[in-house]
Design a protein around this motif. Sequence first.
Motif, PDB file in Angstrom:
ATOM      1  N   VAL A 173       0.851  -1.187   0.000  1.00 12.08           N
ATOM      2  CA  VAL A 173       0.000   0.000   0.000  1.00 12.08           C
ATOM      3  C   VAL A 173       0.885   1.235   0.000  1.00 12.08           C
ATOM      4  O   VAL A 173       1.893   1.281   0.708  1.00 12.08           O
ATOM      5  N   ILE A 174       0.515   2.217  -0.808  1.00 11.60           N
ATOM      6  CA  ILE A 174       1.205   3.504  -0.843  1.00 11.60           C
ATOM      7  C   ILE A 174       0.355   4.505  -0.074  1.00 11.60           C
ATOM      8  O   ILE A 174      -0.835   4.664  -0.350  1.00 11.60           O
ATOM      9  N   ALA A 175       0.970   5.169   0.892  1.00 16.29           N
ATOM     10  CA  ALA A 175       0.277   6.193   1.673  1.00 16.29           C
ATOM     11  C   ALA A 175       1.052   7.489   1.550  1.00 16.29           C
ATOM     12  O   ALA A 175       2.253   7.520   1.798  1.00 16.29           O
ATOM     13  N   GLU A 176       0.360   8.575   1.170  1.00 16.65           N
ATOM     14  CA  GLU A 176       1.002   9.879   1.009  1.00 16.65           C
ATOM     15  C   GLU A 176       0.139  10.950   1.637  1.00 16.65           C
ATOM     16  O   GLU A 176      -1.092  10.843   1.655  1.00 16.65           O
ATOM     17  N   ARG A 177       0.788  11.985   2.137  1.00 18.16           N
ATOM     18  CA  ARG A 177       0.056  13.074   2.756  1.00 18.16           C
ATOM     19  C   ARG A 177      -0.860  13.745   1.737  1.00 18.16           C
ATOM     20  O   ARG A 177      -0.440  14.072   0.638  1.00 18.16           O
ATOM     21  N   GLY A 178      -2.098  13.985   2.167  1.00 20.59           N
ATOM     22  CA  GLY A 178      -3.029  14.713   1.332  1.00 20.59           C
ATOM     23  C   GLY A 178      -3.651  13.907   0.208  1.00 20.59           C
ATOM     24  O   GLY A 178      -4.401  14.455  -0.597  1.00 20.59           O
ATOM     25  N   ARG A 179      -3.345  12.600   0.129  1.00 21.18           N
ATOM     26  CA  ARG A 179      -3.902  11.771  -0.938  1.00 21.18           C
ATOM     27  C   ARG A 179      -4.408  10.471  -0.348  1.00 21.18           C
ATOM     28  O   ARG A 179      -3.893   9.979   0.664  1.00 21.18           O
ATOM     29  N   ALA A 180      -5.427   9.907  -0.983  1.00 25.44           N
ATOM     30  CA  ALA A 180      -5.961   8.631  -0.525  1.00 25.44           C
ATOM     31  C   ALA A 180      -4.926   7.528  -0.722  1.00 25.44           C
ATOM     32  O   ALA A 180      -4.194   7.519  -1.718  1.00 25.44           O
ATOM     33  N   SER A 181      -4.854   6.588   0.230  1.00 28.13           N
ATOM     34  CA  SER A 181      -3.954   5.442   0.084  1.00 28.13           C
ATOM     35  C   SER A 181      -4.436   4.570  -1.069  1.00 28.13           C
ATOM     36  O   SER A 181      -5.614   4.559  -1.430  1.00 28.13           O
ATOM     37  N   ARG A 233      10.320  11.835 -14.152  1.00 29.56           N
ATOM     38  CA  ARG A 233      10.615  13.265 -14.193  1.00 29.56           C
ATOM     39  C   ARG A 233      11.145  13.674 -12.830  1.00 29.56           C
ATOM     40  O   ARG A 233      11.071  12.908 -11.861  1.00 29.56           O
ATOM     41  N   SER A 234      11.685  14.868 -12.778  1.00 28.19           N
ATOM     42  CA  SER A 234      12.300  15.351 -11.549  1.00 28.19           C
ATOM     43  C   SER A 234      11.845  16.765 -11.238  1.00 28.19           C
ATOM     44  O   SER A 234      11.620  17.569 -12.141  1.00 28.19           O
ATOM     45  N   ASP A 246       6.196   7.679 -12.488  1.00 27.82           N
ATOM     46  CA  ASP A 246       4.763   7.699 -12.779  1.00 27.82           C
ATOM     47  C   ASP A 246       4.046   8.735 -11.916  1.00 27.82           C
ATOM     48  O   ASP A 246       2.937   8.519 -11.434  1.00 27.82           O
ATOM     49  N   GLY A 247       4.714   9.860 -11.714  1.00 31.83           N
ATOM     50  CA  GLY A 247       4.114  10.973 -10.988  1.00 31.83           C
ATOM     51  C   GLY A 247       4.184  10.869  -9.481  1.00 31.83           C
ATOM     52  O   GLY A 247       3.739  11.781  -8.788  1.00 31.83           O
ATOM     53  N   GLU A 248       4.749   9.778  -8.937  1.00 28.64           N
ATOM     54  CA  GLU A 248       4.798   9.572  -7.505  1.00 28.64           C
ATOM     55  C   GLU A 248       6.235   9.687  -6.995  1.00 28.64           C
ATOM     56  O   GLU A 248       7.173   9.249  -7.660  1.00 28.64           O
ATOM     57  N   PRO A 249       6.433  10.265  -5.803  1.00 28.49           N
ATOM     58  CA  PRO A 249       7.789  10.394  -5.264  1.00 28.49           C
ATOM     59  C   PRO A 249       8.475   9.041  -5.119  1.00 28.49           C
ATOM     60  O   PRO A 249       7.880   8.082  -4.622  1.00 28.49           O
ATOM     61  N   LEU A 252       9.071  12.780   0.217  1.00 29.12           N
ATOM     62  CA  LEU A 252       8.808  11.450  -0.333  1.00 29.12           C
ATOM     63  C   LEU A 252       7.420  10.929   0.003  1.00 29.12           C
ATOM     64  O   LEU A 252       7.035   9.850  -0.460  1.00 29.12           O
ATOM     65  N   GLY A 253       6.659  11.669   0.824  1.00 33.64           N
ATOM     66  CA  GLY A 253       5.321  11.223   1.178  1.00 33.64           C
ATOM     67  C   GLY A 253       5.324  10.029   2.106  1.00 33.64           C
ATOM     68  O   GLY A 253       4.411   9.206   2.062  1.00 33.64           O
TER      69      GLY A 253
END
Length: 283
Positions: A91-99, A128-129, A164-167, A225-226
């Motif tokens: 599971v990916i969990a990031e601040r401000g976004r649904a897991s 991308r960076s 793919d847009g994720e840290p 990195l979220g």
Amino acid sequence: MTPPQPEPPGAHGRMSPHGADGEHAPYGPRSLDRGNPLPLWAQLLADLRRRMDAGAFTEEFPAEHRLTGEYEVSRHTVREALRKLRADGLVIAERGRASRLDARRIQQPLGSLYSLFRDLEAQGVEQRSEVLRLERTADATVAGHLGLVPDAPLVVLERLRLADGEPLAHDTAYLPADLAEPLLATDFGHTSLYGELSRRCGVKVNGGQERIVPFLPDIRQAWLLGLADREAAFAIERVGRAGERPVEWRETVVRGDRFAFVAEWSDASRAVALAPRAAAPSA
């Protein structure tokens, strides 16, 4: 972190499962066995894994508050189960976004010279960076790694690497300014450091050494990195060489839940050499 203890019987009413896997009533209550010696967080973890294997949560992963209501357990119990899912890379969990479920983990071979940009693109991952810093600087410690005098001018490139847009990684590279000055005019949003170093500076990195260790990011790195609080990552230190000359010192923090290192070996591989044990002091 000490896993939560089983909640006392009677803390919540026992509920019956809805169907074989409960997916036809995803927001309804689900049953955990409070008479089972297995802690509730471990029971919750096992049931979430079973539901994932059955194809649940493909659109989104339920939030903490939904799981506390659905399983009628404390937030501490839910957080311990989610921490294990994140640590296992499920599971990916990031601040401000649904897991959400982690659809794939990026694999990187060990024992070979690689460019993260080139290897991500080769695996079909959009890379991308976000450039956080690109400037001249000086750092006595880094200069020592590069075999330079302490006040030698350096070029530093600090980036947040996205896959793919994720840290994915927080990456800081230092290079001797006498070689890398032309890089200061480069847009590193979608290009590789090694490619630009070769094109603009005529310097080709063709070898080096890396050290990889488990690592707890600081507050800034975790935010970039979220990562959840106290979530581990990989720390990579790299010396890149052009011929015999060190031309790059790089410090990278990589998300452990999105990255895996892979090694090939055979019976001819060199064994690990341990330093000799120090002799016991004489009486």
